[in-house]
Design a protein around this motif. Structure first.
Motif, PDB file in Angstrom:
ATOM      1  N   ASN A 158      34.302  40.453  48.746  1.00  0.00           N
ATOM      2  CA  ASN A 158      35.246  39.784  48.950  1.00  0.00           C
ATOM      3  C   ASN A 158      35.798  38.829  47.646  1.00  0.00           C
ATOM      4  N   TYR A 159      36.354  37.775  47.880  1.00  0.00           N
ATOM      5  CA  TYR A 159      36.633  36.790  46.588  1.00  0.00           C
ATOM      6  C   TYR A 159      35.749  35.832  46.595  1.00  0.00           C
ATOM      7  N   VAL A 160      34.973  35.565  47.751  1.00  0.00           N
ATOM      8  CA  VAL A 160      33.748  34.343  47.760  1.00  0.00           C
ATOM      9  C   VAL A 160      32.947  35.000  46.855  1.00  0.00           C
ATOM     10  N   VAL A 161      32.646  35.559  47.638  1.00  0.00           N
ATOM     11  CA  VAL A 161      31.281  36.500  47.017  1.00  0.00           C
ATOM     12  C   VAL A 161      30.576  36.691  45.422  1.00  0.00           C
ATOM     13  N   HIS A 162      32.073  37.402  44.925  1.00  0.00           N
ATOM     14  CA  HIS A 162      32.075  37.432  43.476  1.00  0.00           C
ATOM     15  C   HIS A 162      33.026  35.930  42.440  1.00  0.00           C
ATOM     16  N   PHE A 163      33.521  34.908  43.069  1.00  0.00           N
ATOM     17  CA  PHE A 163      33.371  33.942  42.607  1.00  0.00           C
ATOM     18  C   PHE A 163      31.905  33.342  42.609  1.00  0.00           C
ATOM     19  N   GLY A 164      30.908  33.104  43.708  1.00  0.00           N
ATOM     20  CA  GLY A 164      29.725  33.663  43.368  1.00  0.00           C
ATOM     21  C   GLY A 164      29.121  33.685  42.584  1.00  0.00           C
ATOM     22  N   VAL A 165      28.660  34.984  42.184  1.00  0.00           N
ATOM     23  CA  VAL A 165      28.465  35.514  40.738  1.00  0.00           C
ATOM     24  C   VAL A 165      28.822  35.409  39.271  1.00  0.00           C
ATOM     25  N   LEU A 166      30.487  34.929  39.669  1.00  0.00           N
ATOM     26  CA  LEU A 166      30.970  34.430  38.158  1.00  0.00           C
ATOM     27  C   LEU A 166      30.206  32.361  37.941  1.00  0.00           C
ATOM     28  N   PHE A 167      30.397  31.883  38.974  1.00  0.00           N
ATOM     29  CA  PHE A 167      29.729  31.021  39.062  1.00  0.00           C
ATOM     30  C   PHE A 167      28.174  30.571  38.174  1.00  0.00           C
TER      31      PHE A 167
END
Length: 345
Positions: A158-167
C-alpha cells in the motif's frame, strides 16, 4: 506528469485506446500518460529529503489536513449544487474523513505517512550507515524487485508502506550520500536511459497487447511503471531526483511558489469522481479529441492550463485564507481536553 497520467487513465480516452490499439494516437496517449507513479515517487523523495532533518509541529499537520478539508468541502458544495454529487449522509461523511483509502488513495496515504515521519526520523537517525544502507537495500529487494516479478513473487504494497520505503532511501542519501559515486552528468544520462527504458516497456507491452486481442489478453502496457514500487517507476524517479538535486540554480520565487502549490493542484484536479467526470469527460473531452490531428499539442496544452489554474487557486488560498483557517483549527485543537499542551510551531 501526474496530470498527464490522469488525462489518460481518468477519462474515457483509456477505453478508446484499448479499442484502437494500433492507432498512432494510441501510442502517443500511452506515452503521454505513463509517468504518474514516477511523479508520485519524485514528490515523496523530495518530502523525505527535507523532512528527515526537519520536525513536524501541530501547525504543519493542521496546514496539511485543513488544505485537504478545504477543497473536499468546497467542491462537495459546488458539485452538490450543480447536481453532480447528491447531498447525502454517506457523501458528507466521506468528505469530512481526511483518511479513507490507504491502499491506492494518495491523499489518505500521505496524511498517514506524514504522521509516521517523526518516528521514522528517530529510527533512521539511530541507524549506523551500514545498517541504514542494508535496510534500504532490503526494502528495494523485497518491495521493488519482488514487486516487479509477479510470476515468481507475490508482493502487495500500500502507499503508506511504499512512502516509508522512499523515506528510508531519501534519508540515507541526505545523511550519507549515494553509496556509489556518480557524477551529475552521469545522473542526467541515467535519467534519460531510465526514461527510454520505461517508454520502450510501454510500447513493447502495448504491441503485445494489440497482437493478442487487445484488453482481453491480460497484458498491461504500464506493467513496469503502473505502480509506484515497480522497478522503472523507481529508477526514473531516483535518477531524476539525484540529477535535479545538484542542479546549480539561482533562487527563483516562481519555482518555490509553484512547488508549494503542487499538492493543492492534485487536491483540486483529482478531487472526486464528480470532478473527474466534469473535467476530463465533459469539459476537456479527452476521448472526443482522440482523433484530432493536433492531439500532440492539445493534450500538453490542457495539462499545462490545468496546472496553471489549479496552482493559481492554491496560491490564492494560501495568501488569503490559510492562516485564518489553520488558526481556527489550532484553537479548536487547543480547546480539546487532550493530555499535555500542543505547541504551535
Amino acid at each position: 506528469m501526474i496530470i498527464a497520467h490522469h488525462y489518460v487513465v481518468n477519462s474515457n480516452v483509456w477505453s478508446v485506446v484499448q479499442e484502437n490499439p494500433t492507432e498512432a494516437n494510441s501510442y502517443f496517449m500511452l506515452l503521454f500518460g505513463a509517468w504518474g507513479k514516477t511523479g508520485i515517487n519524485c514528490f515523496v523523495f523530495i518530502t523525505g529529503w527535507f523532512m528527515c532533518k526537519s520536525s513536524i509541529s501541530l501547525n504543519k499537520f493542521l496546514k496539511l489536513v485543513t488544505q485537504v478539508w478545504f477543497y473536499s468541502i468546497v467542491f462537495y458544495i459546488l458539485f452538490g449544487l450543480a447536481g453532480a454529487m447528491p447531498f447525502t449522509l454517506t457523501n458528507t461523511i466521506n468528505v469530512l474523513l481526511p483518511v479513507k483509502n490507504m491502499n491506492s488513495g494518495f491523499t489518505s496515504a500521505f496524511i498517514v505517512f506524514y504522521l509516521f515521519i517523526p518516528f521514522l526520523t528517530v529510527w533512521v537517525r539511530n541507524l549506523t550507515q551500514r545498517e541504514h544502507l542494508m535496510l534500504a537495500g532490503l526494502c528495494l529487494l523485497v518491495f521493488t524487485v519482488g514487486g516487479s516479478m509477479p510470476r515468481f513473487v507475490s508482493v502487495t504494497v500500500n502507499y503508506v508502506v511504499h512512502f516509508g520505503v522512499l523515506f528510508i532511501i531519501a534519508s540515507y542519501i541526505r545523511f550519507h550520500g549515494f553509496p556509489v559515486r556518480v557524477t551529475h552528468r552521469g545522473w542526467g544520462w541515467l535519467t534519460l536511459l531510465s526514461l527510454l527504458l520505461s517508454a520502450a516497456s510501454v510500447l513493447v507491452m502495448h504491441t503485445l497487447l494489440a497482437r493478442r486481442g487487445g484488453s482481453s489478453s491480460g497484458i498491461d502496457p504500464y506493467f513496469f511503471i503502473s505502480d509506484s514500487n515497480k522497478i522503472l517507476a523507481m529508477t526514473t524517479a531516483l535518477c531524476s531526483f539525484m540529477w535535479f538535486k545538484d542542479l546549480k540554480l539561482r533562487h527563483v520565487p516562481l519555482i518555490n511558489a509553484l512547488g508549494g502549490a503542487t499538492f493543492g493542484v492534485l487536491l483540486i484536479h483529482a478531487n472526486s469522481n464528480a470532478m473527474r467526470q466534469w473535467l476530463w469527460n465533459d469539459t476537456v473531452d479527452c476521448a472526443g479529441h482522440f482523433t484530432d490531428p493536433y492531439l500532440w499539442l492539445y493534450a500538453p496544452g490542457v495539462v499545462l492550463l490545468i496546472f496553471a489554474v489549479c496552482a493559481a487557486i492554491d496560491i490564492a488560498r494560501k495568501r488569503w485564507l490559510e492562516d485564518s483557517i489553520v488558526g481556527a483549527a489550532h484553537r479548536v485543537v487547543q480547546a480539546l481536553p487532550l493530555p499535555g499542551r500542543c505547541r504551535r510551531g
